[in-house]
Design an enzyme around this catalytic site. Sequence first.
Site, PDB file in Angstrom:
ATOM      1  N   LYS A  12       0.877  -1.174   0.000  1.00  0.00           N
ATOM      2  CA  LYS A  12       0.000   0.000   0.000  1.00  0.00           C
ATOM      3  C   LYS A  12       0.912   1.221   0.000  1.00  0.00           C
ATOM      4  O   LYS A  12       1.479   1.605   1.017  1.00  0.00           O
ATOM      5  CB  LYS A  12      -0.904   0.061   1.229  1.00  0.00           C
ATOM      6  CG  LYS A  12      -1.986   1.125   1.014  1.00  0.00           C
ATOM      7  CD  LYS A  12      -2.405   1.854   2.265  1.00  0.00           C
ATOM      8  CE  LYS A  12      -1.563   3.008   2.661  1.00  0.00           C
ATOM      9  NZ  LYS A  12      -1.563   4.192   1.779  1.00  0.00           N
ATOM     10  N   PRO A  20      -5.928   4.229   7.093  1.00  0.00           N
ATOM     11  CA  PRO A  20      -6.893   3.611   8.009  1.00  0.00           C
ATOM     12  C   PRO A  20      -7.806   2.574   7.330  1.00  0.00           C
ATOM     13  O   PRO A  20      -8.433   1.781   8.024  1.00  0.00           O
ATOM     14  CB  PRO A  20      -7.702   4.812   8.523  1.00  0.00           C
ATOM     15  CG  PRO A  20      -6.763   5.970   8.387  1.00  0.00           C
ATOM     16  CD  PRO A  20      -5.985   5.698   7.142  1.00  0.00           C
ATOM     17  N   GLY A  80      -4.751   3.409  -1.652  1.00  0.00           N
ATOM     18  CA  GLY A  80      -5.827   3.805  -0.741  1.00  0.00           C
ATOM     19  C   GLY A  80      -5.290   4.461   0.507  1.00  0.00           C
ATOM     20  O   GLY A  80      -4.093   4.748   0.628  1.00  0.00           O
ATOM     21  N   GLU A 139      10.042   1.756  10.478  1.00  0.00           N
ATOM     22  CA  GLU A 139      11.040   2.789  10.133  1.00  0.00           C
ATOM     23  C   GLU A 139      10.311   4.115  10.288  1.00  0.00           C
ATOM     24  O   GLU A 139       9.457   4.456   9.474  1.00  0.00           O
ATOM     25  CB  GLU A 139      11.515   2.625   8.686  1.00  0.00           C
ATOM     26  CG  GLU A 139      11.975   1.232   8.300  1.00  0.00           C
ATOM     27  CD  GLU A 139      13.294   0.830   8.920  1.00  0.00           C
ATOM     28  OE1 GLU A 139      14.035   1.720   9.378  1.00  0.00           O
ATOM     29  OE2 GLU A 139      13.568  -0.379   8.971  1.00  0.00           O
ATOM     30  N   CYS A 163      13.728  11.486   6.497  1.00  0.00           N
ATOM     31  CA  CYS A 163      13.611  11.056   7.896  1.00  0.00           C
ATOM     32  C   CYS A 163      14.926  11.202   8.648  1.00  0.00           C
ATOM     33  O   CYS A 163      14.938  11.514   9.821  1.00  0.00           O
ATOM     34  CB  CYS A 163      13.105   9.630   7.961  1.00  0.00           C
ATOM     35  SG  CYS A 163      14.054   8.543   6.905  1.00  0.00           S
ATOM     36  N   GLU A 207       9.819  16.751  15.026  1.00  0.00           N
ATOM     37  CA  GLU A 207      10.230  16.529  13.637  1.00  0.00           C
ATOM     38  C   GLU A 207       9.437  17.498  12.756  1.00  0.00           C
ATOM     39  O   GLU A 207       8.207  17.476  12.761  1.00  0.00           O
ATOM     40  CB  GLU A 207       9.926  15.087  13.216  1.00  0.00           C
ATOM     41  CG  GLU A 207      10.377  14.805  11.807  1.00  0.00           C
ATOM     42  CD  GLU A 207      10.030  13.408  11.321  1.00  0.00           C
ATOM     43  OE1 GLU A 207       8.858  13.001  11.432  1.00  0.00           O
ATOM     44  OE2 GLU A 207      10.936  12.725  10.825  1.00  0.00           O
ATOM     45  N   VAL A 239      -7.040   0.634   3.809  1.00  0.00           N
ATOM     46  CA  VAL A 239      -6.238  -0.456   3.220  1.00  0.00           C
ATOM     47  C   VAL A 239      -5.094  -0.857   4.167  1.00  0.00           C
ATOM     48  O   VAL A 239      -4.854  -2.041   4.417  1.00  0.00           O
ATOM     49  CB  VAL A 239      -5.684  -0.028   1.840  1.00  0.00           C
ATOM     50  CG1 VAL A 239      -4.783  -1.110   1.259  1.00  0.00           C
ATOM     51  CG2 VAL A 239      -6.837   0.277   0.895  1.00  0.00           C
ATOM     52  N   GLY A 240      -4.404   0.150   4.715  1.00  0.00           N
ATOM     53  CA  GLY A 240      -3.272  -0.135   5.597  1.00  0.00           C
ATOM     54  C   GLY A 240      -3.681  -0.965   6.809  1.00  0.00           C
ATOM     55  O   GLY A 240      -2.974  -1.890   7.212  1.00  0.00           O
TER      56      GLY A 240
END
Length: 476
Positions: A170, A204, A201, A245, A279, A377, A206-207
């Site tokens: 995804k 909330p 998608g 990660e 990141c 961040e 598909v993941g």
Amino acid sequence: MTTYASHYINGQWVTARSKETLPVHDSSTEEVMATVPAGTAQEAELAVLAARAAFDAWSTLPVETRAAYLEKVAAGLKARTDEMAMAIAREVGMPLKMAKTVQVGGPTWHWGNFAKVARNFEWEKKVGNSLVVREAIGVVGCITPWNFPLSQITLKIAPALAAGCTVVLKPSEIAPVNAMILAEIIHEAGLPPGVFNLVNGMGPVVGEVLATHPEVDMVSFTGSTGAGKRVSELASQSVKRIALELGGKSASVILEDADFEAAVKGTISACMLNSGQTCSAHTRMLVPAGRYDEVKALAQTAIAKFSVGPSLDETSRLGPLVSANQRARVLGFIRTGIEEGADVIAGGAEPPAIAKGYFVQPTILGIKSTDTLAQEEIFGPVLVVIPYKDEEEAVAIANSTIYGLGGGVWSGSDEHAMKVARRIRTGQVDINGGPFNGNAPFGGYKQSGNGRENGVYGFEEFLEFKSLQLKPVTAA
Ligand code: NAD
């Protein structure tokens, strides 16, 4: 504008069930450059079941056969480099020339490299009376972000496929075009149906299917620490392997004996790459308090070279941010910094004079280690400079966030820098600007995650151990 109407499930492009689509914006022009379908939970489940059905045959193929497929994908990527770089330059905003080497060249190399890693891997080892064998972990759900999108996808699916896993990807809903091109390349490489699947998608929807489905054995997630915690909580209910990660707030520590000009320039480059949307960006520059004014002057000279402009303009060194939301978030942080009394060394919250696009001025702020911007961040072109009184305090500040992803130490001697680097609680530390190594482990300590990517370290994440206990041979 490109309209994608399908997901890639079980070796086929399958027309999306829902009419709902997700717009992809060109971050330099704000125009909608593509739409992808908003996948449903049912489509995610179909993809998981296809991956499950394909697992036995794929995981038992000779390693050489799987490695050869990876090399075909690498060749396909190479052939479509220009198209891929253009897609990423537009959807993410990185200047095109840089996108070609960093966003496409890097992943192409990794596909070939994971083929080599799998071939050279020690798959079994005799330990006493046991034969310890390594086996693919199973079906892997891969959830990825938008900032180095093809790279983050590659560092999951290439090693997973080489290891014998089957995958459901995804990709980020913000930059999914590169993933669609990659799926076409994988299809052309002729991987067996179900080995690789892609459902676009929202996280909330598909993941979360990938994080919860009992037929998924592992979730490999790259993204924000907040979403990573949610995925981790969900996945723990079925005791899946989880590789995370996550975010970072890496420090570049400039020691008193460093070459200050090289250190300041190097830190600014390591912060501003991809407009700070990295990141592991070095977003905190820690400097001896007595040298603050000198650093400030050097930083002003160095940052002046970062020309801001559209990603397809050859003179741009810094492109826009990925989206209007990201720009609003970053500007909010700059304003907070200024309200808390930051010394504005360069840039600020006023937009650069460019008519369209999600641009933010490259900004450098002098702050205290207790300020908000020393902890959060930002994920934009914002560097904070924090003075320290001695080396002890420098190490304490470097270690004072919830994150532990990367960082750098600058010193007149590599030994001195390494001594300090060993005390920094992060997964990577660059010594005097040492470059990224695609075979060295990349990943976080603390709330930056628990996974490792790159080379053999990233490959082993997708393997189980099995001990075959043999009966000791007794002398006749
Ligand atoms: P994000 O967390 O918003 O999204 C990442 C992915 O997770 C997307 O595909 C999203 O749809 C999905 N997602 C969101 N909520 C979910 C949920 N509840 N369940 C399942 N999936 C969900 O992050 P982003 O804005 O795309 O990326 C930026 C973040 O990623 C930054 O924090 C950055 O530091 C981090 N990042 C980390 C690394 C690393 O290797 N450590 C690399 C790149 C980016």
